[in-house]
Design a protein around this motif. Sequence first.
Motif: not given
Length: 212
Positions: A177-182
């Motif tokens: 989930y690269p859009q949501r997670c950093v």
Amino acid sequence: MRGKFLTIEGTEGVGKTTNIEFIKGWLKSREVSFVSTREPGGTPLAEEVRQLLLATRDEEVCSKAELLLMFAGRAQHLDQLIEPQLAAGNWVLCDRFTDATYAYQGAGRDMGYELISNLEATVQGDLRPDLTLILDIPVEQGLQRAGERSQPDRFEQEHTVFFKRVREAYHNIAKQYPQRCVLIDASLSLPLVQAQIGDALDNFWLSLEERG
Ligand code: Z5A
């Protein structure tokens, strides 16, 4: 306008509690109206469930019971606090959420993800965090930091191999989930960790402005 849902995650001793204060400061500096909460817990009933979950006991706690208690607390938390606050336009900052269930129960306890995914759909519907900060630290370093604190709870008594599975699961969630997670390198000094968190929050804010 509906509020935003921010979550913070990571393995043992990673510094969530320490950095939540920094995030609160950032939210205040942007004049965002927010509530800060945690899982397991967040309402009187869910905090009682937390006590049940964290207590060390002679009786072995079966993984399914642990998982269902996590989601029982979450259902109450969503109904009584998270959903009403978001609907009222307030942001919600939550110390752990369902990513922790995938990491700890799914990977740590080796339960797999299917049952968790079904419970997630039942309890949360479409609700997912808008931004998740995953603080990442080598397991041994985290355990050393955590070891300098009080009496370990039931989870903190787990072994290194358990926490390694948890950490790997968090890495996979960040990739999925690269859009949501950093993913934040939390092994560094506090100012360097907070610089990364500040950047992630600034980028999120910018993306909201761009979307209008
Ligand atoms: N759990 C689960 O299994 N399934 C679920 O679905 C959910 C939860 C929601 C309780 O969670 C347990 O519930 C948790 C997973 C399980 N068990 N474990 N492990 P919790 O979040 O309440 O408990 P925790 O993980 O132990 O978090 P914590 O107590 O809040 O610790 P922390 O936030 O990771 O760390 P901290 O207290 O901020 O920092 C630890 C020490 O390191 C402290 O002395 C700091 O001063 C120091 N520190 C922090 N950052 C730094 C840096 N950068 N450099 C040097 N020292 C630092």
